[in-house]
Design an enzyme around this catalytic site. Structure first.
Site, PDB file in Angstrom:
ATOM      1  N   GLY A 198       0.992  -1.180  -0.175  1.00 38.73           N
ATOM      2  CA  GLY A 198       0.059   0.028  -0.032  1.00 38.73           C
ATOM      3  C   GLY A 198       0.893   1.214  -0.165  1.00 38.73           C
ATOM      4  CE  LYS A 219       2.766  -2.754   6.444  1.00 39.37           C
ATOM      5  NZ  LYS A 219       1.230  -3.230   6.307  1.00 39.37           N
ATOM      6  CG  ASP A 221      -7.572  -6.480   1.960  1.00 42.16           C
ATOM      7  OD1 ASP A 221      -8.227  -7.022   1.063  1.00 42.16           O
ATOM      8  OD2 ASP A 221      -6.282  -5.801   1.853  1.00 42.16           O
TER       9      ASP A 221
END
Length: 581
Positions: A172, A191, A285
């Site tokens: 993303g 991340k 998701d």
């Protein structure tokens, strides 16, 4: 043009191959090279001759294949290479006729660098048609070079006490790094989101939401969050590093999965979703790309970036009315309309679509455009699994209910999914109950063994191997509990590093046992007296922590030496292990 291949070592064979021909190695008597070893799958590996030489390919075996000490899926075999299959160590000799394999030169189509035969043999060369990509260019293509912004992130993370080892991926538009926490020498994944002026508040809110959602979840099948930190210009999550590949990559590499392997993934992810449901968190998701497969074959759910915390649903929301969130192809119909109202039943749909992909080798809906796919999700049914891949009808029904268009017609909770999978496995094995043993049973897979053929003994009096495999730690305990629960009759052979022996079971109770030293070859057992019998033999065999086992249904039970309830002797064995620590 061909080659003469000679195998020496723990198994011996010699055969001639022409280009396009191959032989299979395995435990089955139906393969060309049969190897008598419990750790060898029935169809374990294949040796095949191609234009570039002799290749060895692993056939999705339970205990993998090693070439010169390195695990491989497919690799070129050089003369004299060492092949390990299960416990069998083999040496492969190759003599080529009419093929200049050893002298041929290959070059990388990207950089022009020469690719040696040994590099091909390591299995690191990508082949696209008649073109090749060397390992160095492969890595550069798989992981893009660091951008200027990412180099700044690397420096800031270094100041925070983390040494960046490599960039793993971009999720993303947020980079994920493999890093080492220098103070603890701990390898982690990070991340990182740079807080520049162009980063929207909604993106920052979603990033924090992911961290908060995953930090609340402590489960073996969910990636673990260690820390969330924020500096003046950087927001980052420190998390567990999963050494493996995504489920999507595994499907792309190996094609559609065997039924039991797919059910194992489904069961473990359903456990993760049940845990999240208990914490009032919806993932939103669920898809193959968000499931990591660890080297030991376990599934871990990752990326809660779109997670919805139902505890906070009445407070500040970052999902607008009518906004669609998720990945096209795995979204539930109600999620297509608006993600704001999607609940845990949308996760059940996503898991069903993921199982469909595992079993069918393709996503349930495809199309030329996103709109075409979204229309299919809302109005059409995916191609029938039983026609697409020959999946058992009870598994087709399971996936069909998970993917029903109306949320109220699906399973209503992840726990209902777990119970449904347990029922399917029990039907496949023809036993009354498998609760608590599902993962263990599904891991007892062999590349050509269908669960429908295992544990099915009925009244057959002929010798028939029902279940066999390897065990670690408590796995043997779980298997013996299952034998007791289902009142099985037969022989359990157990083999460890120092000892091996047999437990004779009648209607789920141990009635006789013998134990031999491992140094005594299996075929000589009948000619030598055991070193232990009855209760003492049981005690010694149940102290084995790692080894192999095989259950064989038999009705010619020897004279009764003891009458032991399996659950009682298992409890005594576990207590003895704890006291020995």
């Amino acid at each position: 043009m061909g080659a003469v291949v000679q195998i020496t070592g723990d198994s011996k064979a010699k055969f001639a191959l022409e280009v396009g021909q191959g032989v299979t190695l395995g435990r089955s008597l139906d393969v060309e090279v049969s190897i008598d070893d419990l750790r060898v799958s029935r169809r374990h590996a294949q040796l095949a001759l191609g234009d570039r030489g002799l290749f060895v390919s692993d056939l999705q075996s339970a205990n993998v294949t090693f070439l010169n000490g390195r695990r491989i899926m497919k690799a070129l075999v050089r003369p004299g290479d060492r092949l390990q299959i299960g416990n069998a160590n083999l040496t492969v000799g190759v003599e080529y006729h009419g093929l200049n394999v050893l002298d041929r030169e290959y070059r990388c189509d990207t950089c022009g660098r020469a690719i040696s035969l040994s590099t091909f043999a390591d299995g690191d060369v990508i082949e696209v048609g008649d073109k090749f990509i060397c390992p160095q260019c492969r890595e550069r293509q798989k992981t893009p070079a660091f951008s200027v912004v990412e180099l700044g992130i690397v420096q800031r993370l270094f100041d925070e006490g983390f040494e960046i080892l490599e960039k793993l991926s971009i999720s993303g538009l947020v980079p994920i790094f493999k890093a080492k926490k220098t103070s603890l020498d701990q390898i982690v994944a990070i991340k990182a989101l740079p807080l520049s002026t162009h980063v929207s508040q909604k993106k920052i809110a979603r990033f924090l939401q992911e961290a908060k959602a995953e930090a609340r979840l402590r489960h073996a099948n969910i990636v673990q969050i260690f820390d969330v930190r924020q500096t003046k210009d950087l927001l980052y999550i420190v998390m567990e590093l999963i050494e493996g590949q995504t489920l999507h990559e595994e499907i792309e590499r190996a094609g559609r999965m065997a039924t039991n392997a797919a059910l194992l993934v489904g069961y473990q992810v359903a456990k993760a979703l049940a845990h999240a449901h208990g914490k009032k968190i919806v993932h939103r998701d669920v898809k193959p790309q968000n499931i990591m497969m660890s080297p030991d074959g376990n599934a871990k759910l990752i990326d809660f970036g779109l997670a919805k915390n139902l505890w906070e649903a009445s407070g500040q929301n970052i999902t607008a009315e009518g906004e669609t969130l998720g990945t096209i192809g795995y979204m539930a119909p109600e999620q297509v309309r608006t993600a704001k109202k999607a609940d845990h039943r949308a996760d059940i749909y996503g898991l069903g679509a993921t199982l469909y992909h595992c079993l069918g080798g393709r996503a349930p809906f495809t199309g030329k455009s996103d709109m075409e796919i979204l229309t299919s999700i809302a109005r059409a049914d995916p191609p029938p699994l039983e026609r697409l891949a020959g999946v058992p009808i009870n598994v087709v029904a399971l996936v069909g209910r998970m993917m029903h268009k109306r949320p109220e017609d699906r399973f209503q909770t992840p726990n209902e999914v777990l119970q449904a999978i347990e029922k399917v496995v029990a039907e496949m094995l023809e036993v009354d109950n498998v609760s608590g043993n599902v993962e263990f049973l599904l891991k007892l897979r062999d590349d050509q063994i269908d669960l429908q053929k295992t544990w099915r003994v009925a009244n057959q009096r002929a010798r028939q191997s029902a279940v066999l495999g390897s065990f670690r730690d408590r796995e043997l305990v779980e298997f013996l509990q299952m034998i007791e629960f289902n009142s099985k009759t037969g022989v359990v052979e157990i083999s460890g590093k120092d000892s091996r022996g047999k437990l004779h079971v009648n209607a789920g109770r141990i009635v006789a046992a013998e134990c031999f030293p491992q140094s005594l070859m299996k075929g000589l057992s009948a000619e030598h007296a055991p070193i232990h019998r009855a209760e003492r033999a049981v005690s010694v065999l149940l102290q084995i922590r790692n080894g192999d086992f095989e259950f064989t249904p038999r009705f010619d039970i020897p004279a009764q030496e003891c009458d032991l309830r399996i659950s009682k002797v298992l409890l005594d064995a576990l207590k003895a292990r704890d006291e020995a620590r």
